[in-house]
Design an enzyme around this catalytic site. Structure first.
Site, mmCIF file in Angstrom:
data_model
loop_
_atom_site.group_PDB
_atom_site.id
_atom_site.type_symbol
_atom_site.label_atom_id
_atom_site.label_comp_id
_atom_site.label_asym_id
_atom_site.label_seq_id
_atom_site.Cartn_x
_atom_site.Cartn_y
_atom_site.Cartn_z
ATOM 1 N N TYR A 40 4.364 -14.693 24.056
ATOM 2 C CA TYR A 40 3.561 -15.836 24.490
ATOM 3 C C TYR A 40 3.247 -15.710 25.978
ATOM 4 O O TYR A 40 2.119 -15.955 26.408
ATOM 5 C CB TYR A 40 4.299 -17.148 24.208
ATOM 6 C CG TYR A 40 4.598 -17.345 22.741
ATOM 7 C CD1 TYR A 40 3.631 -17.846 21.878
ATOM 8 C CD2 TYR A 40 5.841 -17.015 22.215
ATOM 9 C CE1 TYR A 40 3.891 -18.007 20.525
ATOM 10 C CE2 TYR A 40 6.113 -17.175 20.865
ATOM 11 C CZ TYR A 40 5.129 -17.675 20.021
ATOM 12 O OH TYR A 40 5.385 -17.831 18.682
ATOM 13 N N ASN A 86 -2.712 -22.091 14.711
ATOM 14 C CA ASN A 86 -3.713 -21.171 14.166
ATOM 15 C C ASN A 86 -3.976 -21.525 12.700
ATOM 16 O O ASN A 86 -3.069 -21.451 11.876
ATOM 17 C CB ASN A 86 -3.184 -19.735 14.281
ATOM 18 C CG ASN A 86 -4.024 -18.727 13.536
ATOM 19 O OD1 ASN A 86 -5.180 -18.959 13.218
ATOM 20 N ND2 ASN A 86 -3.421 -17.590 13.242
ATOM 21 N N GLU A 119 3.980 -4.294 8.453
ATOM 22 C CA GLU A 119 3.129 -3.561 9.380
ATOM 23 C C GLU A 119 3.854 -2.407 10.062
ATOM 24 O O GLU A 119 3.252 -1.660 10.841
ATOM 25 C CB GLU A 119 2.568 -4.515 10.450
ATOM 26 C CG GLU A 119 1.597 -5.522 9.888
ATOM 27 C CD GLU A 119 0.950 -6.391 10.957
ATOM 28 O OE1 GLU A 119 0.988 -6.011 12.155
ATOM 29 O OE2 GLU A 119 0.397 -7.430 10.597
ATOM 30 N N CYS A 128 -1.181 -14.345 14.258
ATOM 31 C CA CYS A 128 -0.221 -15.078 15.090
ATOM 32 C C CYS A 128 1.212 -14.612 14.838
ATOM 33 O O CYS A 128 2.080 -14.802 15.692
ATOM 34 C CB CYS A 128 -0.354 -16.582 14.862
ATOM 35 S SG CYS A 128 -0.264 -17.099 13.152
ATOM 36 N N HIS A 129 1.455 -13.950 13.707
ATOM 37 C CA HIS A 129 2.802 -13.436 13.417
ATOM 38 C C HIS A 129 3.196 -12.301 14.359
ATOM 39 O O HIS A 129 4.373 -11.966 14.448
ATOM 40 C CB HIS A 129 2.897 -12.983 11.950
ATOM 41 C CG HIS A 129 1.935 -11.890 11.587
ATOM 42 N ND1 HIS A 129 0.627 -12.152 11.258
ATOM 43 C CD2 HIS A 129 2.093 -10.548 11.510
ATOM 44 C CE1 HIS A 129 0.014 -11.010 10.979
ATOM 45 N NE2 HIS A 129 0.880 -10.021 11.136
#
Length: 175
Positions: free
Chosen positions: A98, A124, A159, A132-133
């Site tokens: 962030y 989001n 991912e 956003c993850h």
């Protein structure tokens, strides 16, 4: 607005469209579920944007090359829109914080604190496609995912993110 469902490894995903663009993607039961959805939304499965979103999600969950994103039209304030566009710049398989996002915004001349960025990220309305993850706490904690930290962990692992320095916050710990 139109609405449809998509069955995923994470459970049912709800998709919303507005004027031919994706306006929402929520995991069933997530925080702020359908917060930007019109009350008059009707279920409709046959929209091209829903087929595009489903094809993207199919490829994503199968770890295949991703097609282009469908047209996106998330609803939110100007600041949230800027943050959501910034999230689209986070590469697949990578994470950021962030604070790092807030710094990028400041470098671009936009006043932003990490907490304000966190609020925008948390609201989001198009989860997964607007990634956003991929945003974690400065200390490596998997915080702030409206769909739940277990699902955030699943998406990051899918991912291929190196999870060595990332951790699940203890329950009952203030975030």
């Amino acid at each position: 607005m139109e609405l449809t469902r998509y069955v995923s490894p994470l459970g049912t995903i709800f998709l919303a469209a507005d004027n031919g663009a994706l306006a929402g993607l929520w995991l069933e039961g997530q925080k702020y579920f359908a917060a930007t959805l019109d009350e008059a939304a009707v279920e409709r499965d046959d929209l091209p944007v829903f087929r595009q979103a489903a094809a993207w999600l199919d490829a994503y969950f199968a770890k295949q090359p991703l097609p282009d994103l469908p047209p996106l039209a998330p609803r939110g304030s100007d600041f949230r829109q800027v943050v959501w566009r910034l999230l689209l710049e986070i590469p697949y398989g990578q994470v950021t914080t962030y604070g790092a996002l807030a710094q990028i915004l400041r470098d671009r001349g936009i006043s932003a604190a990490a907490q304000a960025v966190g609020g925008a990220v948390g609201h989001n309305p198009i989860s997964i496609l607007i990634p956003c993850h991929r945003v974690v706490g400065a200390d490596g904690s998997l915080t702030g995912y409206a769909g739940g930290v277990e699902k955030k962990r699943f998406l990051l692992a899918l991912e291929g993110v190196d999870m060595t320095n990332l951790y699940m916050p203890k329950r009952g710990t203030a975030l």
